[in-house]
Structure formats: C-alpha cells, structure tokens
Design a protein around this motif. Sequence first.
Motif, PDB file in Angstrom:
ATOM      1  N   GLY A 303      69.001  66.771 150.137  1.00  0.00           N
ATOM      2  CA  GLY A 303      68.987  66.443 150.631  1.00  0.00           C
ATOM      3  C   GLY A 303      70.156  65.531 151.594  1.00  0.00           C
ATOM      4  N   VAL A 304      70.066  63.787 152.182  1.00  0.00           N
ATOM      5  CA  VAL A 304      71.191  62.739 152.269  1.00  0.00           C
ATOM      6  C   VAL A 304      71.138  61.371 151.836  1.00  0.00           C
ATOM      7  CG1 VAL A 304      72.488  62.565 154.258  1.00  0.00           C
ATOM      8  CG2 VAL A 304      71.744  64.416 154.343  1.00  0.00           C
ATOM      9  N   ASP A 305      72.457  61.199 151.522  1.00  0.00           N
ATOM     10  CA  ASP A 305      72.331  59.404 151.100  1.00  0.00           C
ATOM     11  C   ASP A 305      73.198  59.641 149.590  1.00  0.00           C
ATOM     12  OD1 ASP A 305      70.789  58.164 153.340  1.00  0.00           O
ATOM     13  OD2 ASP A 305      69.000  57.546 151.953  1.00  0.00           O
ATOM     14  N   THR A 318      70.749  68.684 145.019  1.00  0.00           N
ATOM     15  CA  THR A 318      72.121  68.476 146.348  1.00  0.00           C
ATOM     16  C   THR A 318      72.037  67.680 147.414  1.00  0.00           C
ATOM     17  OG1 THR A 318      72.351  71.010 145.404  1.00  0.00           O
ATOM     18  CG2 THR A 318      73.361  70.501 147.402  1.00  0.00           C
ATOM     19  N   THR A 319      73.021  66.907 147.470  1.00  0.00           N
ATOM     20  CA  THR A 319      72.725  66.608 148.699  1.00  0.00           C
ATOM     21  C   THR A 319      74.352  66.001 149.210  1.00  0.00           C
ATOM     22  OG1 THR A 319      72.666  64.123 149.122  1.00  0.00           O
ATOM     23  CG2 THR A 319      73.490  64.061 147.119  1.00  0.00           C
ATOM     24  N   PHE A 320      74.332  65.507 150.487  1.00  0.00           N
ATOM     25  CA  PHE A 320      75.287  64.741 151.012  1.00  0.00           C
ATOM     26  C   PHE A 320      75.482  62.614 150.600  1.00  0.00           C
ATOM     27  CE2 PHE A 320      75.717  68.742 152.792  1.00  0.00           C
ATOM     28  CZ  PHE A 320      76.613  69.224 153.048  1.00  0.00           C
ATOM     29  N   GLU A 321      76.219  63.331 149.759  1.00  0.00           N
ATOM     30  CA  GLU A 321      76.778  61.785 149.556  1.00  0.00           C
ATOM     31  C   GLU A 321      77.527  60.149 150.220  1.00  0.00           C
ATOM     32  OE1 GLU A 321      76.462  60.404 144.942  1.00  0.00           O
ATOM     33  OE2 GLU A 321      78.966  60.018 145.647  1.00  0.00           O
ATOM     34  N   TYR A 322      76.928  59.533 150.675  1.00  0.00           N
ATOM     35  CA  TYR A 322      77.614  58.720 151.713  1.00  0.00           C
ATOM     36  C   TYR A 322      77.810  56.830 149.939  1.00  0.00           C
ATOM     37  CZ  TYR A 322      76.476  59.967 155.930  1.00  0.00           C
ATOM     38  OH  TYR A 322      76.291  60.625 156.789  1.00  0.00           O
ATOM     39  N   ASP A 323      79.014  56.415 150.706  1.00  0.00           N
ATOM     40  CA  ASP A 323      79.750  55.385 149.790  1.00  0.00           C
ATOM     41  C   ASP A 323      78.841  53.975 150.170  1.00  0.00           C
ATOM     42  OD1 ASP A 323      80.599  53.464 148.196  1.00  0.00           O
ATOM     43  OD2 ASP A 323      82.792  54.493 148.529  1.00  0.00           O
TER      44      ASP A 323
END
Length: 368
Positions: A303-305, A318-323
């Motif tokens: 995922g993403v967020d 597992t994710t691509f994490e934003y601040d």
Amino acid sequence: MRTRKKKAPAPGRRSPSASRRKRIDSVDIARLVGVARSTVSKALNGYPYIAAGTRERILKAVRAYGYYPNYSAQVLAGKRTTTLGLFFFRAGNFADDVLADFMISSVIENAAALGYHTLAYVVRSPEDDATGRSLMGAFYQRRVAAGIFIGARNREPLIDQLVADGHAVGVFDQRPARRPEPNRAVVNYADVATSRAVIAYLASLGHREIGIIDGDRARYAGMMKHRGFLAGMRANGLPVNESWMRDGDFQSESGYQAMRSLLAANKRLPTAVAAANDNTAFGAMRAMEEFGLRIPEDISIVGVDGHPFCQYARPPLTTFEYDIQAMIRGLVSAVIGIVSGKADPQDLRQVYSARLVERQSCRKISAA
C-alpha cells in the motif's frame, strides 16, 4: 426594624445580576475600571504598552462580569478573524477512516499552535447549490480567515472561485496552477515517484505479474498514482495486463470490491498487487481472505500512505509511508502565512516524499 426578604426570580427568568453580566460591553468595563474604551480593547488584544496594574484591573473586571468581546462586531469593524475553515470533502463515514480523523486532528493542533482556531466542515456534495452557498458564505461573511481543503476533486470550481475572489486558500492534493497564485498554497505527495517505487520494489522481489488497484482518478492524486504505476511497469520491463487492473476511490470498500472483481474474473492471478493507498489495500486483503488466498504466500500486496493500522493488519502491511504530520504542518503554516502577509513563495508549493516500511505482506519469489 423589619427587614424585607429579596424575592427570588420567577422560574425561567434571569436574576438582575445575570442580565447585567450578559448586557455588559467594553464601554461598561472601561467605566468600571476608569480607563478609556481603547485601553480595554488593547488589553484584551495583547498590546504590550499597557501598565501591568491597569491590565490586571481590566482582566479582573472582565472575569467578574463575564464579558467576552463581540467578534461579529469586530468583523464589521474590519478586524480579521483568527479562525481557519477546514473543508473535508468526503462521501463516506468518518468513523470508518482513522486516517481522516488523524488529518483533521492534526490541522486543529497545528492551527492552535499558531494561535488560530479551526472550524470544520464536511462537504458531502460540492455540486449541491445549498452546500456551495454554505461553503462560500463562511468566507464572504468572514467567519473564517482562510480555508484548508482536503479530498476535493482536482479542479473544484468552488475553490477556484474563492481564489479568484482573493480569499486565502490551502489545498492538499491538487495540480498546481501554471502561474503562481499568491493566495493559494498547494501541497502534494510525490505520487508519481512513489507509485514507480512501489512497482520497482515488487520487481526487486521477483514479481513480474502485478495487478493494480487505482484510486479516484477525478482527484489529482488518483491521476498521478495511475501514471506512476504505469511508468513503473514500463521502467522495469513488465507487461501491463488490463484484466488485472481495477479502479477504486481510495476507500476500503472500493478496494474490497475491486479485488473481488479481479479474483472472480481471472483464473490466472497476479503474484502481487499494488494498491493506490493503504485503505484500498485493507479492503483488497479482506477479499483475498474470503477467497481463501494467503498473503503473501499466494499474493503479495503493498500500500501507500503509512496508515496507523498497517502494523495491525493480518499480515502487517508493507507500505510507502508519508510523513502526514509534516505535510499538515506545512499546509497550515503556508495558509496562515498568506493570511498574515508573510508567506514565503516557496511554501506555496510543497511536495512530500515517501519511505518504504517493509512488513510481512510481500515475499520474494524466484524468477519464472
């Protein structure tokens, strides 16, 4: 000598002292303390050049008589309100989305840290005339000094009209205008680069058959994520299988329905799925479980967020994490900078990158 007892006020009527407290204004406070009305105003607005003793007498009278400034009158007198409007465009129920709650709370906290209040609005149907009048009225009646918009369509006419009329606006998730606009701050995530990185990560694990669940492509983020996914597939020499691609709207239910549709329509399944965001991934994972598929043994998913619930998913996602906190802080600061006339032009366009957080929803496979 006989003393008269005071009559208690009749039920439903205020006592005379309560009535006096309600009617009192700054002129009365000035008369009671023995100062000019302008001195009362300065004391209440934090002006520094007032004797400590005078300020204390004024505040003591204010507390004793329950006086509060009439902000409506201040607006008529030309004073700027210190309230930000937070306009959250959302069709679903907020109780179902912890991330939305977190973003709202973050706006309120960051605004408060800079001396501003927040008035929150939920915008269900922006095309509805009554909704539009209510939203615009908050600005034209000067109930808010500026507006922060989250979740709107890429080109939302209501926002464009406010900008054209000179109101201060901050938007998360919108294509920046070609020419800089001094009263519009636009903050985005690096969605194209992040979506490319998602595909590159799956490819690095050996996945060549990848399904994609997009977000709402009426929104800027939806368009950019879709573009990034396709660019990532091309960059890694991966075939795009249209039967493994589905549209969603960034909500969990759409991820669930999209994944059910993909699984029901295909005998041959992808080895991995890239989801537009974590909410979408949560829904897709629920559908996989209902179909008896194991994650990541049968299908990997990313995922993403950086949703707070990623670590609690089964398996952890597992994710691509934003601040998110940094993004909200930047957006609120930029908007207040516009209001105060101190905005740095560089703050009017901000882009935030993501970082990979590996958990247990993806596995490495051997090349076919």
